[in-house]
Design a protein around this motif. Structure first.
Motif, short mmCIF file in Angstrom:
data_model
loop_
_atom_site.label_atom_id
_atom_site.label_comp_id
_atom_site.label_asym_id
_atom_site.label_seq_id
_atom_site.Cartn_x
_atom_site.Cartn_y
_atom_site.Cartn_z
N ALA A 1 6.07 -7.18 -9.90
CA ALA A 1 5.71 -7.88 -9.54
C ALA A 1 4.32 -7.61 -8.76
CB ALA A 1 5.86 -9.51 -9.64
N PHE A 2 3.47 -7.49 -9.03
CA PHE A 2 2.33 -7.18 -7.82
C PHE A 2 1.00 -7.61 -7.25
CE2 PHE A 2 -1.70 -5.14 -6.78
CZ PHE A 2 -1.22 -3.88 -5.67
N VAL A 3 1.65 -8.34 -6.30
CA VAL A 3 1.19 -9.42 -5.36
C VAL A 3 -0.61 -9.21 -4.86
CG1 VAL A 3 0.84 -11.72 -3.80
CG2 VAL A 3 2.89 -10.90 -5.16
N ILE A 4 -1.49 -10.12 -5.10
CA ILE A 4 -3.02 -9.39 -4.59
C ILE A 4 -3.35 -10.88 -3.58
CG2 ILE A 4 -5.13 -8.82 -4.76
CD1 ILE A 4 -4.01 -8.77 -8.06
N ALA A 5 -3.61 -10.30 -2.39
CA ALA A 5 -3.57 -11.76 -1.48
C ALA A 5 -4.79 -11.37 -0.61
CB ALA A 5 -2.68 -11.85 -0.49
N GLU A 6 -4.90 -11.85 0.45
CA GLU A 6 -5.96 -11.44 1.66
C GLU A 6 -5.88 -10.36 3.19
OE1 GLU A 6 -7.61 -15.45 2.64
OE2 GLU A 6 -8.13 -15.39 0.61
N ASP A 7 -4.38 -11.12 3.26
CA ASP A 7 -4.17 -9.53 4.36
C ASP A 7 -3.03 -9.39 3.83
OD1 ASP A 7 -2.39 -11.25 6.04
OD2 ASP A 7 -3.70 -12.19 6.42
N ARG A 8 -2.28 -8.64 4.32
CA ARG A 8 -1.14 -7.50 3.94
C ARG A 8 0.27 -8.46 4.30
NH1 ARG A 8 -0.71 -1.86 5.63
NH2 ARG A 8 -2.32 -1.00 4.57
N TYR A 9 0.30 -9.37 4.93
CA TYR A 9 1.18 -10.25 5.89
C TYR A 9 1.54 -11.40 4.95
CZ TYR A 9 0.75 -7.44 9.92
OH TYR A 9 0.70 -6.22 10.38
N ILE A 10 0.24 -11.77 4.24
CA ILE A 10 -0.08 -12.79 3.09
C ILE A 10 0.90 -12.82 1.54
CG2 ILE A 10 -1.27 -14.39 1.87
CD1 ILE A 10 -3.40 -14.79 3.70
N ALA A 11 0.36 -11.30 1.81
CA ALA A 11 1.01 -10.46 0.16
C ALA A 11 2.63 -10.68 0.77
CB ALA A 11 0.39 -8.91 0.17
N ALA A 12 3.33 -9.80 1.85
CA ALA A 12 4.36 -9.37 2.45
C ALA A 12 5.18 -10.84 1.51
CB ALA A 12 4.58 -8.74 3.31
N ASP A 13 4.60 -11.93 2.59
CA ASP A 13 5.22 -13.57 2.50
C ASP A 13 5.34 -13.91 0.45
OD1 ASP A 13 5.34 -13.67 5.04
OD2 ASP A 13 3.57 -15.05 5.52
N ALA A 14 4.53 -13.66 0.48
CA ALA A 14 3.85 -14.27 -1.26
C ALA A 14 4.00 -13.45 -2.62
CB ALA A 14 3.10 -14.34 -1.90
N VAL A 15 5.14 -12.13 -2.06
CA VAL A 15 6.33 -11.01 -3.09
C VAL A 15 7.93 -12.21 -2.08
CG1 VAL A 15 8.00 -8.91 -2.58
CG2 VAL A 15 5.69 -9.68 -2.50
N GLU A 16 7.80 -12.89 -1.64
CA GLU A 16 9.27 -13.40 -1.73
C GLU A 16 9.42 -14.76 -1.77
OE1 GLU A 16 11.55 -12.05 0.18
OE2 GLU A 16 10.83 -10.38 1.43
N LEU A 17 8.28 -15.30 -2.17
CA LEU A 17 7.98 -16.80 -3.16
C LEU A 17 7.90 -16.28 -4.57
CD1 LEU A 17 5.08 -17.80 -1.32
CD2 LEU A 17 8.23 -18.37 -0.97
N VAL A 18 7.56 -15.48 -5.61
CA VAL A 18 8.40 -14.79 -6.89
C VAL A 18 9.39 -14.97 -7.50
CG1 VAL A 18 7.48 -13.07 -8.74
CG2 VAL A 18 5.97 -13.69 -6.83
N GLU A 19 10.11 -15.90 -7.58
CA GLU A 19 10.90 -16.17 -8.74
C GLU A 19 11.41 -15.36 -10.06
OE1 GLU A 19 11.92 -20.46 -8.94
OE2 GLU A 19 11.19 -19.99 -6.82
N VAL A 20 12.46 -13.94 -9.92
CA VAL A 20 13.09 -13.23 -11.11
C VAL A 20 14.22 -13.83 -11.34
CG1 VAL A 20 12.19 -10.83 -11.73
CG2 VAL A 20 11.33 -11.10 -9.55
N GLU A 21 14.62 -14.16 -12.35
CA GLU A 21 15.27 -14.08 -12.62
C GLU A 21 15.86 -12.89 -13.62
OE1 GLU A 21 18.14 -17.46 -16.00
OE2 GLU A 21 15.93 -18.09 -15.50
N TYR A 22 17.31 -12.32 -13.32
CA TYR A 22 17.98 -10.67 -13.46
C TYR A 22 19.10 -11.09 -14.64
CZ TYR A 22 14.65 -8.86 -10.52
OH TYR A 22 13.71 -8.19 -9.47
#
Ligand code: CDP
Length: 804
Positions: A116-137
């Motif tokens: 998934a590709f997260v788009i955010a206002e800054d790089r740090y928020i984008a990195a934090d949001a990456v951690e919040l995406v839940e993927v079931e494998y």
């Protein structure tokens, strides 16, 4: 001193043309912090993208929950394959005619794959949001071994092409099989092998590694919705090809796309391909109406962008009892990872692996290559080499050593008696190439003399005696290599990428006051093009190199070209530069004749001017001619002084080299000490000896890295074990030896100035040379072949297994 008073030599020296060790003009910017790399680009309202990546090498994706990530303040959007699917962008075509997921579509096929590709206002928020995406494998069985991938009951990796019997390069014989590519005469080669006095046989593995440029991949996509124009800044080695591919994929008309490659901090093949990050950034910019930047970190670069090598090369080499080679057979199993995204010309699915007869006159040969899918990252690229030539060179240079052992011969002598002779050029190889020029014997003799080869062998024999007597625990190895490169793709009739013929281009504009700008379809990544292309022009048109600006990398201004990789810049764009220069000169001749009131044929070019034949005191300098072209009405001649050349090379160029490496190997620790490294390169006409030396030093250091420690290692469940620079070897000055450089000059007969490429030669020749040195140290104890990289542990293990 006036121009008239200068001697011819002084005028020539002032041009700083061909052969001058001119200082790199780009370094003024680079050393003073004025470089402009993609991550330096800041646009108003710019957003930042970051990827959610798969921790698994093979798994079904059961669900993706983006709610928590989207709710994080500062997050603008989270894209998944479901968002891209309506646009037809959830998969993309690869350079090899396969297709590749942009974002995980139902399953993931390698660790680090984009989910998934997260788009955010800054790089740090984008990195934090990456951690919040839940993927079931749901984990699936993993295959990292290409031989296991082809077993009958192996799990199917590419469900999307399950049971598809035809691929982009012909029939597929297994669900994890990509293609079979054959070259040469199979029956004749097998007959030679069957009847040979001696046949040496070996499996030569060239391990998976990675170009790992200092600057990782990245881009900034900026869609201007008012004028409908997309600007894409990126670390691209082929900006025009990116523009065309971007247009084909996105449906945006090509004239509305501008691709800009700013300064590039190393490419080495890693920045040739198209990555999901580029597609996602463009889509994100179109969706949000704002510029979007995406820049990888080091782990992302190593785990998900284009790898290099990973070729298992089974070889058989036949010879007479006295060492004359009669045939060569090779079967390669090529691990291409999860998608076939190798960057090779269309007709060459295994690149130029069919240059594997090397520098030797081998009458009969056969090569077959099977491409295979595994759960590893896609994108096999030529890491500082020309489309797999380094694998080919490693293969043949190891096979020569293995044959020398079998024959009980000295490996230098075995090479010497099998070299293609100078009088055989142009030489037609058994696997289909026409080598343009070479004098291998002369280069070899020079190298042997320079290192005192016989003296080295005597010293080695003495060392062995001491070792056996228990006086030392260090063995001495002498590595030899004579490599032949093949660089400068085209010609267009043989070489295209995605249907784009591999020519290159140069456009020159001479300004009224006699300075100039040259624009090219190539793009420098550290090779010093701004310095050396100006030197070619200086010699061609008589304007000092210091008065010529070289510009590359902006598709709105540069003529169309296929870019810089595979050492093709000098052989192709360098030739285009010379040819465009000659067009300028032809027009300048007419102007000069008019000004001097003589017939065109009565003036001739002389360094920086046209003179009246037989009356050298009557002349017009190029500066005067340039001004006249803008301020005089010359009958039959258009105003201005400009030219463009699109150059389709008639053949590749074939640089070559003779390398010698001397190593001390401590059998108790496995520590290797490179005592001496001698590198003789022949790249035809030398444009800038200082830059050539720099290229050789850099290439040898990368070769040292690859041969002695660098690898992309995977465990059995597909975890990347070398994902950071703690584990992936990058040599520092501490490990880097001193290099002794040398040259011979055998011009290319078909290149306008006789130049061949050089940037990759030291990598191509260096790797087998370092490796052969380590092997040679153990030759007296029965070692014929061991796998690279020769890190301390592996070298210790070899010594240990040999009972030393
Ligand atoms: O395509 P790429 O620039 O990587 O490789 P290349 O054509 O081998 O050129 C690398 C650098 O070496 C360029 O700056 C060339 O102009 C220079 N070179 C040279 O001075 N003389 C040659 N015969 C070949 C390359």
């Amino acid at each position: 001193m006036t121009e008239a008073a200068q001697t011819r030599e002084e005028r020539a020296t002032a041009l700083k043309g061909l052969g001058t060790a001119r200082k790199r003009v780009e370094d003024v910017r680079f050393t003073q912090g004025k470089g402009n790399y993609v991550d330096d680009i800041k646009l108003d309202g710019m957003l930042f993208g970051d990827f959610v990546r798969s921790p698994y090498a093979h798994a079904k994706v059961l669900s993706i929950n983006t709610e928590a990530a989207t709710a994080l303040p500062g997050v603008v959007a989270v894209l998944t394959a479901a968002d891209l699917e309506p646009l037809g962008l959830h998969w993309m075509p690869t350079l090899a005619g396969d297709k590749q997921m942009v974002l995980a579509d139902g399953k993931v096929l390698f660790q680090g794959q984009e989910v998934a590709f997260v788009i955010a206002e800054d790089r740090y928020i984008a990195a934090d949001a990456v951690e919040l995406v839940e993927v079931e494998y749901e984990e699936q069985p993993v295959i990292v071994d290409p031989f296991k991938a082809l077993e009958p009951d192996a799990p199917v990796l590419r469900e999307d092409i399950r049971d598809q019997l035809e691929g982009a390069h012909g029939p597929r014989k297994h669900n994890n099989h990509i293609f079979t590519w054959e070259q040469g005469d199979k029956a004749a080669t097998e007959a030679v092998l069957a009847g040979a006095d001696v046949v040496a046989e070996e499996m030569v593995y060239y391990h998976r590694t990675h170009p790992c440029p200092l600057e990782t991949c990245g881009c900034v996509a900026s869609m201007d919705k008012v004028n409908g124009k997309l600007t894409l800044y990126g670390t691209f080695q082929a900006p025009h090809a990116v523009r065309t591919v971007a247009s084909l994929i996105s449906g945006i008309a090509e004239h509305n796309i501008r691709v800009i490659s700013p300064d590039i901090g190393g490419g080495f093949g890693n920045k040739v391909g198209v990555y999901p990050g580029y597609i996602c950034s463009v889509v994100a910019s179109i969706v949000t109406g704002k510029p979007v930047k995406w820049v990888e970190d080091r782990i992302e670069n190593l785990t998900s962008t284009a790898f290099a090598r990973d070729y298992w090369m089974k070889g058989k080499i036949a010879a007479t009892k006295d060492g004359k080679i009669t045939g060569l057979w090779c079967h390669t199993t090529a691990d291409h990872g999860a998608f076939d995204a190798c960057a090779d010309p269309t007709k060459f699915p295994a690149g130029f692996m069919n240059i594997c007869t090397g520098s030797y006159d081998i009458p009969t040969a056969y090569l077959s290559v099977d491409g295979v899918y595994t759960n590893k990252a896609p994108g096999g690229v030529a890491y500082r080499c020309s489309f797999r030539v380094t694998e080919a060179a490693y293969f043949i240079e190891r096979m020569i050593e293995v044959l020398a052992i079998k024959l009980g011969m000295d490996a230098a002598e075995l090479r010497r008696i099998n070299f293609i002779r100078a009088d055989q050029f142009p030489y037609q190889s058994a696997l289909g190439w026409e080598y343009d020029s070479g004098n291998y014997h002369a280069a070899w003799e020079k190298a042997m003399k320079a290192v005192d080869y016989e003296g080295l062998r005597a010293e080695q024999a003495k060392r062995l005696e001491d070792f056996k007597a228990g006086k030392t625990r260090k063995l001495m190895g002498i590595g030899l290599t004579h490599f032949t490169e093949i660089v400068g793709a085209g010609p267009v009739k043989n070489c295209d990428i995605l249907g784009l013929g591999m020519f290159d281009s140069c456009e020159i504009r001479i300004h009224p006051t006699g300075s100039a700008i040259a624009r090219l379809g190539t793009i420098s990544q550290g090779q010093g093009h701004a310095t050396t292309f100006a030197q070619i022009l200086a010699s061609e048109i008589g304007i000092p190199a210091d008065d010529i600006t070289v510009e590359e990398g902006d598709t709105d201004t540069a003529p169309y070209g296929l870019g810089t990789y595979g050492s093709r810049s000098t052989p192709v764009a360098g030739a285009a530069t010379a040819m465009a220069g000659r067009k300028i000169r032809a027009k300048a001749q007419m102007i000069a004749a008019y000004l001097l009131e003589v017939h065109d044929d009565d003036v001739e070019f002389d360094v920086d001017r046209f003179v009246v034949k037989g009356a050298p005191e009557r002349f017009k300098t190029m500066k005067e001619i340039a001004f006249a072209s803008y301020n005089q009405a010359i009958p039959g001649v258009e105003p201005g002084l400009e030219a463009v050349s699109y150059y389709d090379p008639p053949n590749m160029t074939y640089p070559f080299g003779a390398y010698v490496c001397v190593v001390d190997v401590d059998v108790d620790t496995g520590v290797t000490d490179i005592r001496q490294f001698y590198a003789l390169d022949d790249c035809g006409t030398r444009i800038n000896p200082m830059i050539i030396e720099g290229q050789v030093h850099g290439g040898l250091t990368e070769a040292l890295a690859i041969a002695m420690g660098q690898e992309m290692a995977y465990d059995e469940i597909g975890n990347v074990k070398t994902a950071t620079l703690m584990d992936f070897f990058w040599p520092s000055p501490f490990e880097t030896p001193n290099y002794q450089t040398d040259w011979t000059t055998t011009p290319s007969p078909h290149h306008p100035i006789g130049a061949k490429g050089v940037g990759e030669s030291p990598n191509v020749g260096g790797v087998p040379c370092f490796s052969n040195a380590v092997h040679d140290a153990f030759r007296p104890f029965g070692l014929t072949q061991t796998n690279m990289p020769h890190d301390h542990w592996r070298v210790w293990k070899v010594a240990h297994d040999l009972g030393l």
